[in-house]
Scaffold this motif. Structure first.
Motif, PDB file in Angstrom:
ATOM      1  N   THR A 127       0.813  -1.217   0.000  1.00  0.00           N
ATOM      2  CA  THR A 127       0.000   0.000   0.000  1.00  0.00           C
ATOM      3  C   THR A 127       0.847   1.266   0.000  1.00  0.00           C
ATOM      4  O   THR A 127       0.336   2.345   0.289  1.00  0.00           O
ATOM      5  N   LYS A 128       2.120   1.153  -0.307  1.00  0.00           N
ATOM      6  CA  LYS A 128       3.003   2.320  -0.311  1.00  0.00           C
ATOM      7  C   LYS A 128       2.684   3.204  -1.519  1.00  0.00           C
ATOM      8  O   LYS A 128       2.019   2.783  -2.479  1.00  0.00           O
ATOM      9  N   SER A 129       3.202   4.424  -1.485  1.00  0.00           N
ATOM     10  CA  SER A 129       2.864   5.370  -2.551  1.00  0.00           C
ATOM     11  C   SER A 129       4.079   6.124  -3.094  1.00  0.00           C
ATOM     12  O   SER A 129       3.924   7.100  -3.810  1.00  0.00           O
ATOM     13  N   GLY A 130       5.274   5.672  -2.738  1.00  0.00           N
ATOM     14  CA  GLY A 130       6.477   6.384  -3.162  1.00  0.00           C
ATOM     15  C   GLY A 130       6.699   6.339  -4.664  1.00  0.00           C
ATOM     16  O   GLY A 130       6.588   5.279  -5.293  1.00  0.00           O
ATOM     17  N   LYS A 131       7.010   7.501  -5.242  1.00  0.00           N
ATOM     18  CA  LYS A 131       7.296   7.595  -6.670  1.00  0.00           C
ATOM     19  C   LYS A 131       8.603   8.361  -6.866  1.00  0.00           C
ATOM     20  O   LYS A 131       8.965   9.206  -6.038  1.00  0.00           O
ATOM     21  N   PRO A 132       9.313   8.086  -7.956  1.00  0.00           N
ATOM     22  CA  PRO A 132      10.603   8.763  -8.172  1.00  0.00           C
ATOM     23  C   PRO A 132      10.421  10.236  -8.497  1.00  0.00           C
ATOM     24  O   PRO A 132       9.453  10.634  -9.164  1.00  0.00           O
TER      25      PRO A 132
END
Length: 308
Positions: free
Chosen positions: A194-199
């Motif tokens: 459920t993570k949401s990290g984007k570059p």
């Protein structure tokens, strides 16, 4: 007759030095790859057509390898999963080259997923790089002695399907223009959670490298102890927890090398690895950061950078 025989024998050691990504293990589950030019195994590894290297930084095959084809399946993974990549020579013996760095990238396959994704349009972000170590050996040496390369997926990586691009850059002939040998391979992943990290930034391949980059056109023998400059972008804001004792919302301004060393954990076992400050915040949407670990394990934070 003797001249022809000598020429053939002279080529054999060069050919035997090439190879391919033989298998990938994700959180303990192993997926075998196809021998180049074969498709008998249902694998998440995009099969290449030949065991040879990609030559030239602008070669379209630098993306996923020589004439790489879409893979049959997508392997499951989670944020923070450990991915082990085993490279082999054509007879599935140990990788033969031992001079050069290893680099790992990710690219989102988009909403349609990796099964139909064309890697030529991928936008890549780097999650790992390992090069010259304090004992004088290169990261590639681990493959030479039969060990896999190991990479941790970013712990805050957003759910979705990704191509993982693992790259070996053999530098044994890199002192001449065009002499560097690129061995890229791509693995199709489905990341849950459920993570949401984007570059914060991505690059194109080809496009991110030049044949005259310091880490591509380089003589690693004249000064074997010299610092190595990795080609391509810095490691993404998503990646890494190697330097882990800088608190959230801390401010680092004009820090000296000694002051930074006091504020971080020892990195003697992970030299020549570039990492970013993903530990400071879950998504790192505030500010830009660059952390570089130099060949003797000294971690430096560039002056006047701030966690806000």
């Amino acid at each position: 007759m003797h001249v022809v025989l000598f020429s053939i024998l002279a080529v054999v050691p060069v050919v035997s030095g090439h190879g391919f990504l033989s298998s990938v293990t994700i959180d303990g589950k192993t997926y075998k790859g196809n021998t180049p030019g074969s498709s008998s195994i249902s694998s998440p590894i995009r099969m290449v057509s030949d065991i040879g290297p990609v030559k030239g930084a602008t070669n379209p095959d630098i993306t996923c390898g020589l004439s790489a084809q879409k893979a049959a399946i997508v392997a499951d993974a989670q944020p923070g999963s450990t991915v082990s990549l085993m490279w082999r020579n054509p007879t599935r013996g140990n990788w033969i080259h031992d001079v050069g760095p290893l680099m790992t990238y990710l690219a989102s396959c988009g909403s349609a997923g990796c099964a139909s994704f064309n890697h030529s349009s991928a936008r890549w972000f780097k999650i790992q790089e390992s090069g010259l170590r304090s004992d004088g050996t290169w990261a590639m040496h681990d493959l030479y002695v039969g060990e896999p390369a190991k990479v941790a997926l970013p712990s805050n990586l957003a759910a979705g399907e990704y191509l993982l691009r693992h790259e070996l850059l053999a530098l044994h002939a890199a002192q001449t223009l065009g002499g560097a040998e690129f061995y890229p391979a791509c693995v199709q992943l489905r990341v849950g959670g459920t993570k949401s990290g984007k570059p914060a930034a991505t690059v194109a391949l080809p496009g991110a490298y030049s044949d005259t980059d310091k880490g591509i056109l380089v003589d690693v023998y004249t000064d074997p102890g010299a610092s190595y400059e990795f080609p391509g972008p810095a490691v993404s804001n998503l990646a890494g927890k190697t330097v882990a004792l800088v608190a959230s919302n801390a401010t680092v301004t004009n820090s000296t090398e000694a002051e930074v060393a006091d504020a971080t954990t020892s990195t003697s076992n992970s030299t020549s690895t570039s990492v970013s400050a993903a530990f400071a915040t879950e998504t790192m949407g505030r500010g830009e950061y660059e952390f570089l670990i130099f060949p003797r394990g000294v971690s430096r934070i560039m002056p006047s950078l701030q966690f806000a």
